[in-house]
Motif scaffolding. Structure first.
Motif, PDB file in Angstrom:
ATOM      1  N   ASN A 451       0.824  -1.217   0.000  1.00  0.00           N
ATOM      2  CA  ASN A 451       0.000   0.000   0.000  1.00  0.00           C
ATOM      3  C   ASN A 451       0.858   1.267   0.000  1.00  0.00           C
ATOM      4  O   ASN A 451       0.394   2.340   0.370  1.00  0.00           O
ATOM      5  N   LYS A 452       2.120   1.139  -0.425  1.00  0.00           N
ATOM      6  CA  LYS A 452       3.030   2.277  -0.467  1.00  0.00           C
ATOM      7  C   LYS A 452       3.635   2.421  -1.868  1.00  0.00           C
ATOM      8  O   LYS A 452       3.552   1.536  -2.700  1.00  0.00           O
ATOM      9  N   TRP A 453       4.259   3.565  -2.085  1.00  0.00           N
ATOM     10  CA  TRP A 453       5.078   3.779  -3.268  1.00  0.00           C
ATOM     11  C   TRP A 453       6.542   3.689  -2.863  1.00  0.00           C
ATOM     12  O   TRP A 453       6.966   4.346  -1.899  1.00  0.00           O
ATOM     13  N   MET A 454       7.282   2.866  -3.594  1.00  0.00           N
ATOM     14  CA  MET A 454       8.716   2.724  -3.335  1.00  0.00           C
ATOM     15  C   MET A 454       9.502   3.509  -4.371  1.00  0.00           C
ATOM     16  O   MET A 454       9.234   3.414  -5.568  1.00  0.00           O
ATOM     17  N   LEU A 455      10.458   4.279  -3.903  1.00  0.00           N
ATOM     18  CA  LEU A 455      11.451   4.904  -4.774  1.00  0.00           C
ATOM     19  C   LEU A 455      12.757   4.152  -4.555  1.00  0.00           C
ATOM     20  O   LEU A 455      13.421   4.310  -3.529  1.00  0.00           O
ATOM     21  N   LEU A 456      13.097   3.322  -5.524  1.00  0.00           N
ATOM     22  CA  LEU A 456      14.337   2.561  -5.510  1.00  0.00           C
ATOM     23  C   LEU A 456      15.369   3.379  -6.276  1.00  0.00           C
ATOM     24  O   LEU A 456      15.090   3.840  -7.395  1.00  0.00           O
ATOM     25  N   PRO A 523      18.438 -12.214  -9.254  1.00  0.00           N
ATOM     26  CA  PRO A 523      17.143 -11.521  -9.145  1.00  0.00           C
ATOM     27  C   PRO A 523      16.541 -11.711  -7.750  1.00  0.00           C
ATOM     28  O   PRO A 523      16.584 -12.810  -7.190  1.00  0.00           O
ATOM     29  N   ARG A 524      16.001 -10.632  -7.217  1.00  0.00           N
ATOM     30  CA  ARG A 524      15.382 -10.677  -5.894  1.00  0.00           C
ATOM     31  C   ARG A 524      13.901 -10.361  -6.011  1.00  0.00           C
ATOM     32  O   ARG A 524      13.512  -9.427  -6.709  1.00  0.00           O
ATOM     33  N   GLU A 525      13.086 -11.107  -5.312  1.00  0.00           N
ATOM     34  CA  GLU A 525      11.668 -10.801  -5.183  1.00  0.00           C
ATOM     35  C   GLU A 525      11.472  -9.937  -3.949  1.00  0.00           C
ATOM     36  O   GLU A 525      11.911 -10.301  -2.856  1.00  0.00           O
ATOM     37  N   ILE A 526      10.838  -8.784  -4.122  1.00  0.00           N
ATOM     38  CA  ILE A 526      10.568  -7.933  -2.969  1.00  0.00           C
ATOM     39  C   ILE A 526       9.058  -7.745  -2.826  1.00  0.00           C
ATOM     40  O   ILE A 526       8.321  -7.736  -3.815  1.00  0.00           O
ATOM     41  N   SER A 527       8.611  -7.604  -1.595  1.00  0.00           N
ATOM     42  CA  SER A 527       7.192  -7.394  -1.312  1.00  0.00           C
ATOM     43  C   SER A 527       7.067  -6.601  -0.021  1.00  0.00           C
ATOM     44  O   SER A 527       8.010  -6.523   0.772  1.00  0.00           O
ATOM     45  N   LEU A 528       5.893  -6.027   0.184  1.00  0.00           N
ATOM     46  CA  LEU A 528       5.643  -5.231   1.380  1.00  0.00           C
ATOM     47  C   LEU A 528       4.320  -5.678   1.988  1.00  0.00           C
ATOM     48  O   LEU A 528       3.252  -5.185   1.616  1.00  0.00           O
ATOM     49  N   PRO A 529       4.375  -6.614   2.941  1.00  0.00           N
ATOM     50  CA  PRO A 529       3.136  -7.071   3.579  1.00  0.00           C
ATOM     51  C   PRO A 529       2.575  -6.024   4.543  1.00  0.00           C
ATOM     52  O   PRO A 529       3.118  -4.923   4.680  1.00  0.00           O
ATOM     53  N   GLU A 530       1.498  -6.381   5.228  1.00  0.00           N
ATOM     54  CA  GLU A 530       0.783  -5.417   6.060  1.00  0.00           C
ATOM     55  C   GLU A 530       1.615  -4.902   7.221  1.00  0.00           C
ATOM     56  O   GLU A 530       1.345  -3.816   7.745  1.00  0.00           O
ATOM     57  N   ASP A 531       2.640  -5.659   7.670  1.00  0.00           N
ATOM     58  CA  ASP A 531       3.447  -5.174   8.791  1.00  0.00           C
ATOM     59  C   ASP A 531       4.398  -4.054   8.375  1.00  0.00           C
ATOM     60  O   ASP A 531       5.081  -3.461   9.211  1.00  0.00           O
ATOM     61  N   GLY A 532       4.465  -3.746   7.063  1.00  0.00           N
ATOM     62  CA  GLY A 532       5.268  -2.636   6.588  1.00  0.00           C
ATOM     63  C   GLY A 532       6.758  -2.903   6.502  1.00  0.00           C
ATOM     64  O   GLY A 532       7.536  -1.981   6.245  1.00  0.00           O
ATOM     65  N   VAL A 533       7.180  -4.148   6.719  1.00  0.00           N
ATOM     66  CA  VAL A 533       8.602  -4.505   6.656  1.00  0.00           C
ATOM     67  C   VAL A 533       8.892  -5.127   5.297  1.00  0.00           C
ATOM     68  O   VAL A 533       8.251  -6.110   4.913  1.00  0.00           O
ATOM     69  N   LEU A 534       9.836  -4.571   4.566  1.00  0.00           N
ATOM     70  CA  LEU A 534      10.155  -5.061   3.229  1.00  0.00           C
ATOM     71  C   LEU A 534      10.688  -6.483   3.298  1.00  0.00           C
ATOM     72  O   LEU A 534      11.569  -6.797   4.107  1.00  0.00           O
ATOM     73  N   ARG A 535      10.163  -7.336   2.432  1.00  0.00           N
ATOM     74  CA  ARG A 535      10.644  -8.708   2.306  1.00  0.00           C
ATOM     75  C   ARG A 535      11.525  -8.817   1.066  1.00  0.00           C
ATOM     76  O   ARG A 535      11.206  -8.259   0.006  1.00  0.00           O
ATOM     77  N   ILE A 536      12.630  -9.544   1.206  1.00  0.00           N
ATOM     78  CA  ILE A 536      13.605  -9.712   0.127  1.00  0.00           C
ATOM     79  C   ILE A 536      13.948 -11.193   0.035  1.00  0.00           C
ATOM     80  O   ILE A 536      14.537 -11.758   0.961  1.00  0.00           O
ATOM     81  N   LYS A 537      13.598 -11.815  -1.087  1.00  0.00           N
ATOM     82  CA  LYS A 537      13.841 -13.244  -1.272  1.00  0.00           C
ATOM     83  C   LYS A 537      14.571 -13.472  -2.591  1.00  0.00           C
ATOM     84  O   LYS A 537      14.400 -12.710  -3.541  1.00  0.00           O
ATOM     85  N   PRO A 538      15.364 -14.548  -2.658  1.00  0.00           N
ATOM     86  CA  PRO A 538      15.926 -14.899  -3.960  1.00  0.00           C
ATOM     87  C   PRO A 538      14.817 -15.359  -4.903  1.00  0.00           C
ATOM     88  O   PRO A 538      13.816 -15.951  -4.469  1.00  0.00           O
ATOM     89  N   LEU A 539      14.970 -15.059  -6.171  1.00  0.00           N
ATOM     90  CA  LEU A 539      13.989 -15.461  -7.171  1.00  0.00           C
ATOM     91  C   LEU A 539      13.713 -16.957  -7.066  1.00  0.00           C
ATOM     92  O   LEU A 539      14.646 -17.772  -7.069  1.00  0.00           O
ATOM     93  N   ARG A 540      12.442 -17.340  -7.014  1.00  0.00           N
ATOM     94  CA  ARG A 540      12.109 -18.753  -6.810  1.00  0.00           C
ATOM     95  C   ARG A 540      12.555 -19.629  -7.979  1.00  0.00           C
ATOM     96  O   ARG A 540      12.851 -20.816  -7.792  1.00  0.00           O
ATOM     97  N   GLU A 541      12.624 -19.053  -9.191  1.00  0.00           N
ATOM     98  CA  GLU A 541      13.039 -19.851 -10.355  1.00  0.00           C
ATOM     99  C   GLU A 541      14.489 -20.303 -10.271  1.00  0.00           C
ATOM    100  O   GLU A 541      14.910 -21.212 -11.004  1.00  0.00           O
ATOM    101  N   LEU A 542      15.291 -19.699  -9.382  1.00  0.00           N
ATOM    102  CA  LEU A 542      16.679 -20.136  -9.233  1.00  0.00           C
ATOM    103  C   LEU A 542      16.775 -21.574  -8.752  1.00  0.00           C
ATOM    104  O   LEU A 542      17.808 -22.233  -8.945  1.00  0.00           O
ATOM    105  N   GLU A 543      15.703 -22.077  -8.151  1.00  0.00           N
ATOM    106  CA  GLU A 543      15.745 -23.444  -7.631  1.00  0.00           C
ATOM    107  C   GLU A 543      15.927 -24.487  -8.726  1.00  0.00           C
ATOM    108  O   GLU A 543      16.389 -25.591  -8.467  1.00  0.00           O
TER     109      GLU A 543
END
Length: 689
Positions: A451-456, A523-543
């Motif tokens: 629910n936010k705008w990110m400026l990377l 590649p990193r997957e990023i998301s922002l759940p309701e707790d407002g803490v950015l999540r950073i995961k390795p791309l799942r396709e790397l598996e």
């Protein structure tokens, strides 16, 4: 007033190049020069350049007060210069400096005596018909480095001169050996007395005075075969002249160097991927597309790769390059028009403007001619703003675009043709986030996340970073700021795209020594759940790169000891390490271990709330009863670490190829861990799409 004459010469040798002919790489560069001061850094008394390749007599670049053989990316430069003597001559003493290139020997002479010598594979810079000579500036296209002082005489010889031949030379006097080029700087006009470089242009206050070329500040003299070549090399956004553009497609060499990475995307040539900023990423018509900057003989270009899975990539022909666009290609992003057409926005290096182009085919191999962006204020005036690293996105029916820099600016358009300048990007109500509102915002990328705008973005001073916030009064109002890089430019110039299933995926350029250039992070997957803490995961396709899984089971490591893994080792490995809550003061994983178990530690520091590896120290805090979940990717010397989906960091650690052991360690308390590992396949061996 008497002037003392001292001499410096550099020589080059002959080596065969690929193909049917042997290229003449032997040469000698000579200049009689008096530096204005001995503290200046990185300017050249004489440079011979073709495209982005050059050899030069450079002063004080790597170590202050020392002469060196300058070259593109130090390819023919000795970096260990502790044995080099510091220059002591005053600004009225002219020193003869010469560099002789002979075979694979490069020898620097000062006043006819050997100053330094080393070995390097030399290249042919004299045969090209459109090469140039440069005085003052280290090379055309350099980010800095000017020589202040005076040059009495400068020459290039098409062979390697002997020490006696060098000693026999006198400034302003003809030599028995015919020079390739010769400037004595007598008279009112610059003239190559050998007749090759018929056109010259001075800039930045360079002048002829008293039979010398006088340089100061940002002065430069370029001597070229053609008038256009001299103009091109001295204008704003200068680049060295090159021949007609022959379309090129980057490709892996048949013999891949041992130090190249195996499952990270890196530039294979031609040209050099520096900088290697990722740019203009899309998912379109079933393929992911990513562009990144590299530099070839025509200047800065965008390489283009595509993929079905963001893991294995195929290079496309390079079409976004100066001869096709009219300018160099600097950072930007990709977006879609209201009609769904892929478009790119970027800074046109040398144009002084940000540019737009639109795709003309489904493979993104054909683009319209660039269109410069000319924003106006609401009253129709030219705004006071920097035209720099842009980003563009569609919000509702309105396009917004950032023009980066310090401070960044914002503009809007309804049709991508007429642009209204809105003023500074960041809202005046921005709270104190530990960073100034005027801090550099380059390589910008704005998008909605949660629910936010990110400026990377990056700051060239601080590194890769991001804001989270929202818009107010057509200004961006950040409410949170954090870093994503903590050591130089290890993780830099980020770029993102949105996948068809709604994931936001980001890459960054990893500027790391010891491997090929333009390395892209995993590649990193990023998301922002309701707790407002950015999540950073390795791309799942790397598996899909995993093979030969090994499970070490549960391991206990006693306080102040280590445990070497029995079944998992290597430097192309993925590790999954889970460590139960512990009171240990420090603990973690050591990789690239030798036979005694000593290696490169990835350390968790609970009291310092940090992850440490090498020179990197990244924030890392776990809840009291939370397991530590580590994902560690090893690719030759490159280490990428993901921690509990909330932090990630990269590092390059060069190691002996025999040192590939892995161990767990703990200090100040026991730890209990579960460890799995996989060998990782090469993305290049599988790159047959």
């Amino acid at each position: 007033m008497k002037t003392t004459i001292v001499g410096l010469v550099i020589g080059v040798a002959t080596l065969p190049l690929c193909g049917a002919r042997a290229a003449e790489t032997d040469k000698t560069l000579i200049a009689w020069v008096a530096p204005a001061n001995l503290t200046q850094r990185g300017g050249s008394a004489l440079t011979i350049q073709n495209g982005d390749q050059f050899d030069a007599i450079v002063f004080g670049e790597l170590q202050p007060g020392k002469w060196m053989a300058g070259s593109n990316f130090y390819r023919r430069t000795e970096k260990a210069q502790e044995k080099y003597a510091r220059e002591t001559a005053d600004n009225k003493t002219i020193v003869q400096m010469a560099i002789v290139y002979k075979g694979d020997e490069i020898t620097v002479y000062r006043n006819g005596e050997i100053y330094a010598s080393h070995r390097a594979k030399n290249i042919d810079l004299l045969s090209p018909k459109n090469n140039i000579a440069v005085f003052g500036f280290r090379h055309i296209g350099s980010g800095g480095g000017y020589l202040s002082g005076s040059i009495e005489d400068a020459r290039i010889y098409g062979r390697a001169l002997t020490p006696d031949e060098i000693k026999s030379l006198r400034p302003n006097e003809e030599s028995e050996i015919e020079p390739y080029a010769w400037w004595d700087f007598e008279g009112e006009e610059v003239k190559d007395r050998a007749g090759r470089f018929a056109h010259s242009k001075m800039d930045g206050g360079a002048k002829l005075a008293g039979g010398k070329l006088v340089l100061g500040g940002n002065s430069i003299l370029v001597a070229a075969v053609t008038k256009d070549g001299a103009e091109l090399a001295t204008r704003r956004g200068a680049r060295a002249p090159a021949g007609p553009y022959v379309e090129e497609t980057p490709a892996m060499p048949e013999e891949v160097p041992d130090n190249w990475l195996t499952y990270h995307l890196g530039h294979p040539g031609p040209g050099v991927g520096f900088p290697g900023d990722p740019n203009c990423a899309f998912f379109y018509k079933g393929l992911y597309h990513l562009h990144y900057i590299y530099r070839n003989r025509h200047g800065f270009a965008f390489a283009h790769v595509s993929s079905k899975d963001m893991v294995t990539w195929r290079w496309h022909p390079t079409v976004l390059v100066g001869p096709n666009t009219g300018h160099g290609m600097f950072s930007g992003t990709g977006f879609f028009t209201k009609e769904g057409q892929p478009a790119i926005i970027y800074h046109g290096q040398g144009s002084g403007r940000n540019q737009l182009a639109f795709a003309l085919d489904d493979n993104l191999d054909k683009w319209t001619r660039p269109v410069a962006i000319w924003p106006k204020t609401e009253s129709g005036e030219e705004p006071k703003m920097r035209h720099w690293d842009p980003d563009c996105w569609l919000n509702g029916d309105t396009f917004y675009a950032i023009s980066g820099g310090s401070p960044p600016h914002l503009m809007r358009s309804s049709d991508l043709k007429e642009w209204v300048a809105l003023g500074p990007l960041l809202h005046e109500d921005m709270p104190d986030l530990g960073v100034s509102k005027t801090e550099d915002v380059s390589c910008a990328n704005m998008f909605k996340i949660g629910n936010k705008w990110m400026l990377l973005c990056i700051s060239h001073r601080l590194g890769c970073r991001y804001y989270l916030g929202d818009f107010k009064d057509e200004r961006y109002l950040p409410e949170f700021h954090a870093m994503m890089n903590w050591n130089g430019w290890d993780y830099f110039a980020p770029e993102s795209l949105l996948t068809p299933d709604g994931r936001r995926v980001i890459w960054a350029w990893c500027n790391m020594k010891g491997a090929q250039t333009a390395i892209q992070s995993l590649p990193r997957e990023i998301s922002l759940p309701e707790d407002g803490v950015l999540r950073i995961k390795p791309l799942r396709e790397l598996e899909k790169l995993r093979h030969h899984e090994k499970d070490e089971g549960k391991i206990t490591v006693k306080s102040d000891s280590s445990h070497v893994l029995e079944g998992i080792a290597g430097d192309t490995v993925e590790l999954s390490v889970t460590i139960e809550p512990t009171g240990a003061k420090e603990y973690g994983v050591s990789v690239f271990c030798d036979k005694d178990g000593a290696g490169f530690p990835v350390t968790i520091m609970p009291q310092g709330k940090a992850l440490a590896m090498g020179k990197t120290k990244a924030p890392c805090e776990l809840d009291k009863d939370e397991d530590l979940e580590l994902r560690i990717f090893l690719d030759k010397g490159m280490v990428e670490v993901f921690i509990n989906d909330r932090q990630a960091a990269v590092y390059m650690h060069l190691h002996d190829k025999e040192n590939v052991g892995i161990s767990l360690f703990s200090k100040g308390g026991d730890i209990a861990a579960r460890v799995k590992g996989w060998q990782m396949k090469s993305i290049y061996a599988r790159n047959t799409e």
